[in-house]
Design a protein around this motif. Structure first.
Motif, PDB file in Angstrom:
ATOM      1  N   GLU A  73      17.243 -13.588 -38.202  1.00  0.00           N
ATOM      2  CA  GLU A  73      17.013 -12.160 -38.425  1.00  0.00           C
ATOM      3  C   GLU A  73      18.318 -11.432 -38.097  1.00  0.00           C
ATOM      4  N   ILE A  74      18.773 -10.618 -39.036  1.00  0.00           N
ATOM      5  CA  ILE A  74      20.033  -9.883 -38.876  1.00  0.00           C
ATOM      6  C   ILE A  74      19.747  -8.398 -38.997  1.00  0.00           C
ATOM      7  N   ARG A  75      20.227  -7.615 -38.035  1.00  0.00           N
ATOM      8  CA  ARG A  75      20.126  -6.154 -38.097  1.00  0.00           C
ATOM      9  C   ARG A  75      21.494  -5.643 -38.533  1.00  0.00           C
ATOM     10  N   LYS A  76      21.581  -5.187 -39.792  1.00  0.00           N
ATOM     11  CA  LYS A  76      22.862  -4.747 -40.333  1.00  0.00           C
ATOM     12  C   LYS A  76      22.615  -3.544 -41.227  1.00  0.00           C
ATOM     13  N   ASN A  77      23.349  -2.461 -40.993  1.00  0.00           N
ATOM     14  CA  ASN A  77      23.223  -1.228 -41.775  1.00  0.00           C
ATOM     15  C   ASN A  77      21.796  -0.696 -41.768  1.00  0.00           C
ATOM     16  N   GLN A  78      21.150  -0.740 -40.631  1.00  0.00           N
ATOM     17  CA  GLN A  78      19.779  -0.261 -40.422  1.00  0.00           C
ATOM     18  C   GLN A  78      18.764  -0.988 -41.299  1.00  0.00           C
ATOM     19  N   ILE A  79      19.070  -2.220 -41.676  1.00  0.00           N
ATOM     20  CA  ILE A  79      18.145  -3.067 -42.427  1.00  0.00           C
ATOM     21  C   ILE A  79      17.989  -4.360 -41.650  1.00  0.00           C
ATOM     22  N   ASN A  80      16.747  -4.821 -41.514  1.00  0.00           N
ATOM     23  CA  ASN A  80      16.484  -6.101 -40.864  1.00  0.00           C
ATOM     24  C   ASN A  80      16.384  -7.182 -41.929  1.00  0.00           C
ATOM     25  N   TYR A  81      17.478  -7.938 -42.100  1.00  0.00           N
ATOM     26  CA  TYR A  81      17.491  -9.035 -43.058  1.00  0.00           C
ATOM     27  C   TYR A  81      16.817 -10.243 -42.426  1.00  0.00           C
ATOM     28  N   GLN A  82      16.092 -11.014 -43.234  1.00  0.00           N
ATOM     29  CA  GLN A  82      15.457 -12.242 -42.775  1.00  0.00           C
ATOM     30  C   GLN A  82      15.924 -13.371 -43.677  1.00  0.00           C
ATOM     31  N   LEU A  83      16.454 -14.420 -43.056  1.00  0.00           N
ATOM     32  CA  LEU A  83      17.007 -15.542 -43.809  1.00  0.00           C
ATOM     33  C   LEU A  83      16.379 -16.848 -43.357  1.00  0.00           C
ATOM     34  N   SER A  84      16.355 -17.803 -44.257  1.00  0.00           N
ATOM     35  CA  SER A  84      16.008 -19.177 -43.923  1.00  0.00           C
ATOM     36  C   SER A  84      17.211 -20.031 -44.295  1.00  0.00           C
TER      37      SER A  84
ATOM     38  N   LYS B  62      18.155 -18.766 -47.935  1.00  0.00           N
ATOM     39  CA  LYS B  62      17.132 -18.109 -48.739  1.00  0.00           C
ATOM     40  C   LYS B  62      16.835 -16.769 -48.080  1.00  0.00           C
ATOM     41  N   ASP B  63      17.011 -15.697 -48.825  1.00  0.00           N
ATOM     42  CA  ASP B  63      16.799 -14.349 -48.301  1.00  0.00           C
ATOM     43  C   ASP B  63      15.326 -13.995 -48.464  1.00  0.00           C
ATOM     44  N   THR B  64      14.612 -13.839 -47.333  1.00  0.00           N
ATOM     45  CA  THR B  64      13.188 -13.508 -47.358  1.00  0.00           C
ATOM     46  C   THR B  64      12.939 -12.093 -46.854  1.00  0.00           C
ATOM     47  N   THR B  65      13.944 -11.222 -46.997  1.00  0.00           N
ATOM     48  CA  THR B  65      13.815  -9.839 -46.545  1.00  0.00           C
ATOM     49  C   THR B  65      12.778  -9.124 -47.404  1.00  0.00           C
ATOM     50  N   PRO B  66      11.785  -8.466 -46.781  1.00  0.00           N
ATOM     51  CA  PRO B  66      10.791  -7.742 -47.583  1.00  0.00           C
ATOM     52  C   PRO B  66      11.415  -6.547 -48.305  1.00  0.00           C
ATOM     53  N   ALA B  67      10.854  -6.190 -49.436  1.00  0.00           N
ATOM     54  CA  ALA B  67      11.383  -5.090 -50.242  1.00  0.00           C
ATOM     55  C   ALA B  67      11.259  -3.747 -49.523  1.00  0.00           C
ATOM     56  N   GLU B  68      10.280  -3.623 -48.604  1.00  0.00           N
ATOM     57  CA  GLU B  68      10.097  -2.365 -47.875  1.00  0.00           C
ATOM     58  C   GLU B  68      11.327  -2.009 -47.044  1.00  0.00           C
ATOM     59  N   ALA B  69      12.040  -3.018 -46.567  1.00  0.00           N
ATOM     60  CA  ALA B  69      13.225  -2.760 -45.748  1.00  0.00           C
ATOM     61  C   ALA B  69      14.282  -2.009 -46.554  1.00  0.00           C
TER      62      ALA B  69
ATOM     63  N   SER C  68      15.677   2.099 -46.324  1.00  0.00           N
ATOM     64  CA  SER C  68      17.076   2.521 -46.280  1.00  0.00           C
ATOM     65  C   SER C  68      17.346   3.605 -47.317  1.00  0.00           C
ATOM     66  N   GLU C  69      16.653   3.561 -48.457  1.00  0.00           N
ATOM     67  CA  GLU C  69      16.799   4.627 -49.454  1.00  0.00           C
ATOM     68  C   GLU C  69      16.264   5.941 -48.910  1.00  0.00           C
ATOM     69  N   LEU C  70      15.146   5.888 -48.181  1.00  0.00           N
ATOM     70  CA  LEU C  70      14.578   7.096 -47.597  1.00  0.00           C
ATOM     71  C   LEU C  70      15.500   7.678 -46.534  1.00  0.00           C
ATOM     72  N   LEU C  71      16.187   6.811 -45.785  1.00  0.00           N
ATOM     73  CA  LEU C  71      17.125   7.294 -44.775  1.00  0.00           C
ATOM     74  C   LEU C  71      18.271   8.076 -45.405  1.00  0.00           C
ATOM     75  N   LYS C  72      18.689   7.665 -46.586  1.00  0.00           N
ATOM     76  CA  LYS C  72      19.764   8.394 -47.267  1.00  0.00           C
ATOM     77  C   LYS C  72      19.327   9.820 -47.584  1.00  0.00           C
ATOM     78  N   PHE C  73      18.067   9.970 -48.034  1.00  0.00           N
ATOM     79  CA  PHE C  73      17.574  11.307 -48.347  1.00  0.00           C
ATOM     80  C   PHE C  73      17.388  12.136 -47.081  1.00  0.00           C
ATOM     81  N   ALA C  74      17.014  11.505 -45.982  1.00  0.00           N
ATOM     82  CA  ALA C  74      16.805  12.228 -44.731  1.00  0.00           C
ATOM     83  C   ALA C  74      18.124  12.775 -44.184  1.00  0.00           C
ATOM     84  N   LYS C  75      19.214  12.125 -44.507  1.00  0.00           N
ATOM     85  CA  LYS C  75      20.509  12.551 -43.989  1.00  0.00           C
ATOM     86  C   LYS C  75      21.123  13.686 -44.796  1.00  0.00           C
ATOM     87  N   ASP C  76      20.574  13.959 -45.970  1.00  0.00           N
ATOM     88  CA  ASP C  76      21.112  15.040 -46.793  1.00  0.00           C
ATOM     89  C   ASP C  76      20.672  16.379 -46.221  1.00  0.00           C
ATOM     90  N   TYR C  77      21.621  17.147 -45.775  1.00  0.00           N
ATOM     91  CA  TYR C  77      21.334  18.464 -45.231  1.00  0.00           C
ATOM     92  C   TYR C  77      21.671  19.509 -46.289  1.00  0.00           C
TER      93      TYR C  77
END
Length: 127
Positions: A48-59, A78-85, A89-98
């Motif tokens: 499990e990797i925490r990078k750029n506010q995304i939790n990647y999951q690898l096998s 094999k990247d088993t990161t869920p699509a929700e992650a 991150s897309e929602l975080l981009k919109f939250a940062k727009d002031y």
């Protein structure tokens, strides 16, 4: 192979030093346990990797002999990161727009009044 070297070989980090720092900061977990950069990994381990506010999951599928090209990296992991992650991150981009650009200074009187009106209406709705 060491975890920092493995992550560098499969191109999750640009340099081994960056991968080592990520391990030291606790951003890397092997089989749900925070690990040191010198931790030896084997095929079938889960990372499990925490990078750029995304939790990647690898096998780990196999251990590469050395750093591989980007097209060949999928042979060794094999990247088993869920699509929700990625959606989060897309929602975080919109939250940062002031509505105000960064560096424009303090709010104006008009901005201040709008903020006060907004907080006043929200506080009365909660009561």
């Amino acid at each position: 192979m060491r975890i920092d070297k493995y992550l560098w070989c499969v191109r999750y980090y640009k340099t081994r030093n960056i991968a080592t720092e990520a391990c030291k900061k606790g951003h890397i977990k092997v089989n749900s346990v925070v690990c040191k950069p010198s931790r030896v990994v084997f095929p079938t381990d889960k990372i499990e990797i925490r990078k750029n506010q995304i939790n990647y999951q690898l096998s780990i599928l196999d251990i590469p002999p050395n750093r591989v090209g980007a097209k060949l990296a999928d042979l060794y992991r094999k990247d088993t990161t869920p699509a929700e992650a990625f959606e989060n991150s897309e929602l975080l981009k919109f939250a940062k727009d002031y509505y105000r650009k960064k560096g424009t200074g303090r709010p104006t009187k008009k901005d201040r009044r709008e903020i006060d009106d907004y907080t006043a209406t929200n506080s009365t709705e909660e009561e």
